[in-house]
Design a protein around this motif. Structure first.
Motif, PDB file in Angstrom:
ATOM      1  N   TYR A  11      62.766  33.917  42.464  1.00 28.28           N
ATOM      2  CA  TYR A  11      62.687  34.692  43.300  1.00 28.28           C
ATOM      3  C   TYR A  11      60.815  33.871  44.025  1.00 28.28           C
ATOM      4  O   TYR A  11      60.531  35.126  44.640  1.00 28.28           O
ATOM      5  N   ASP A  12      60.279  33.287  42.581  1.00 29.37           N
ATOM      6  CA  ASP A  12      58.963  33.139  42.927  1.00 29.37           C
ATOM      7  C   ASP A  12      58.697  32.386  44.275  1.00 29.37           C
ATOM      8  O   ASP A  12      59.859  32.024  44.980  1.00 29.37           O
ATOM      9  N   LYS A  13      57.644  32.671  44.512  1.00 28.77           N
ATOM     10  CA  LYS A  13      57.137  31.947  46.002  1.00 28.77           C
ATOM     11  C   LYS A  13      57.387  30.473  46.300  1.00 28.77           C
ATOM     12  O   LYS A  13      57.367  29.877  47.230  1.00 28.77           O
ATOM     13  N   GLN A  14      57.701  29.747  44.954  1.00 30.11           N
ATOM     14  CA  GLN A  14      57.464  28.466  45.095  1.00 30.11           C
ATOM     15  C   GLN A  14      58.477  28.532  45.367  1.00 30.11           C
ATOM     16  O   GLN A  14      58.973  26.857  45.812  1.00 30.11           O
ATOM     17  N   ASP A  16      59.595  29.224  48.312  1.00 27.64           N
ATOM     18  CA  ASP A  16      60.417  30.035  49.459  1.00 27.64           C
ATOM     19  C   ASP A  16      61.001  29.062  50.874  1.00 27.64           C
ATOM     20  O   ASP A  16      61.584  29.218  51.852  1.00 27.64           O
ATOM     21  N   GLU A  17      60.108  28.376  50.814  1.00 29.81           N
ATOM     22  CA  GLU A  17      60.523  27.370  51.159  1.00 29.81           C
ATOM     23  C   GLU A  17      62.225  26.702  51.768  1.00 29.81           C
ATOM     24  O   GLU A  17      62.551  25.756  52.416  1.00 29.81           O
ATOM     25  N   ASP A  18      62.723  26.312  50.061  1.00 26.13           N
ATOM     26  CA  ASP A  18      63.779  25.448  49.849  1.00 26.13           C
ATOM     27  C   ASP A  18      65.200  26.339  49.100  1.00 26.13           C
ATOM     28  O   ASP A  18      65.589  26.587  48.433  1.00 26.13           O
ATOM     29  N   ARG A  19      64.680  27.927  49.194  1.00 23.29           N
ATOM     30  CA  ARG A  19      65.447  28.795  47.596  1.00 23.29           C
ATOM     31  C   ARG A  19      66.861  28.087  48.172  1.00 23.29           C
ATOM     32  O   ARG A  19      67.644  28.179  47.697  1.00 23.29           O
ATOM     33  N   THR A  43      57.439  42.305  41.503  1.00 24.20           N
ATOM     34  CA  THR A  43      58.786  41.426  41.572  1.00 24.20           C
ATOM     35  C   THR A  43      59.596  42.019  41.941  1.00 24.20           C
ATOM     36  O   THR A  43      61.067  41.126  42.602  1.00 24.20           O
ATOM     37  N   GLY A  46      61.856  41.011  45.391  1.00 22.02           N
ATOM     38  CA  GLY A  46      62.237  39.914  46.308  1.00 22.02           C
ATOM     39  C   GLY A  46      63.311  39.338  45.189  1.00 22.02           C
ATOM     40  O   GLY A  46      64.680  38.968  45.540  1.00 22.02           O
TER      41      GLY A  46
END
Length: 268
Positions: A11-14, A16-19, A43, A46
């Motif tokens: 769920y980490d924002k890292q 967010d672009e390609d989960r 957390t 998410g």
């Protein structure tokens, strides 16, 4: 071959672009489940959204990470307790002790750890434990001491990101816990090459701790569940057994920890 990543912060924002693609790549690498440890109140949304979207693949835990313990600890623990009472979780985690970054709130860390261990025992849930030592104090030893002191019936779980000695491995196993093995096992100076050959695979589970601690050759880059097979192969090499054997045993070990409410995910 089926694999389980027993510890990943997907769920980490890292991510967010390609989960979606990250989860697809994990599926392509035969990863049937990804277990998600919580960190703090921030957390929860998410993580729970992912658990709702992929209920059979992305399994949530609930807990307060020791590195997030500060002067808001009472409110954080109240949120954890509320979630445990209202929703279904597969474990209590990520909990434990962290002496690496800051010793300001160590007393509060122990209060939070003790309380969450008790909740896990009451709800018959395993725990996912973070034990990161500092220069002066051994977090693994102090966590194990507390577990022995409490002697909570049926308490089990995983020493997440295990990087200890063979004696510490045997102590964890003696307490009824599995060892979470991740990317550190591939590091040249990680130390697990002196431990894993002497630990029965019956006591091991796989993890990535994504997006952290990526294995070689991705060290220093974002980690993700698809890399779990690299860890499995490293264990196979160190123990001189097949990759299939590592997958079969570690998956069975992980499934053995699942509480009754996840019975639908167990092999028929």
């Amino acid at each position: 071959m089926t694999l389980i990543d027993t510890h990943a912060h997907i769920y980490d924002k890292q991510f967010d672009e390609d989960r979606t693609n990250m989860l697809h790549q994990a599926e392509m690498q035969h990863i049937s489940q990804i277990w998600m440890p919580n960190c703090a109140r921030e957390t929860i949304p998410g993580m729970m959204a992912l658990a709702g979207q992929y209920p059979d693949r992305c399994l949530p835990m609930m807990g307060l990470h020791p590195a997030y313990v500060n002067d808001t600890v009472e409110a954080e623990l109240a949120a954890v307790e509320d979630q445990l009472n209202r929703n279904a979780f597969m474990a209590v985690g990520e909990i434990g002790l962290d002496f690496f970054w800051d010793m300001t709130y160590v007393e509060q860390q122990f209060v939070a750890f003790d309380m969450q261990l008790r909740w896990a025992a009451q709800q018959k849930l395993p725990v996912s434990m973070h034990t990161r030592s500092g220069h002066e104090r051994n977090a693994f030893a102090e966590a194990a001491d507390l577990i022995e002191k409490l002697a909570l019936p049926g308490l089990t779980g995983i020493f997440h990101c295990f990087v200890g000695t063979l004696d510490e491995a045997n102590r964890a196993i003696g307490l009824g816990f599995k060892l979470g093995i991740g990317g550190v096992s591939t590091f040249k100076n990680g130390g697990l090459d002196k431990v894993l050959p002497y630990v029965d695979v019956a006591h091991l589970v796989l993890e990535t701790d994504a997006p952290y601690l990526a294995p070689v050759p991705y060290r220093g880059k974002r980690n993700e569940p698809a890399y779990i097979q690299i860890v499995a192969q490293r264990i196979a090499d160190l123990k001189q057994i097949s990759l299939d054997d590592v997958a079969r045993h570690t998956t069975a070990n992980a499934l053995s920890l699942l509480p009754a409410l996840y019975a639908n995910l167990l092999p028929k």
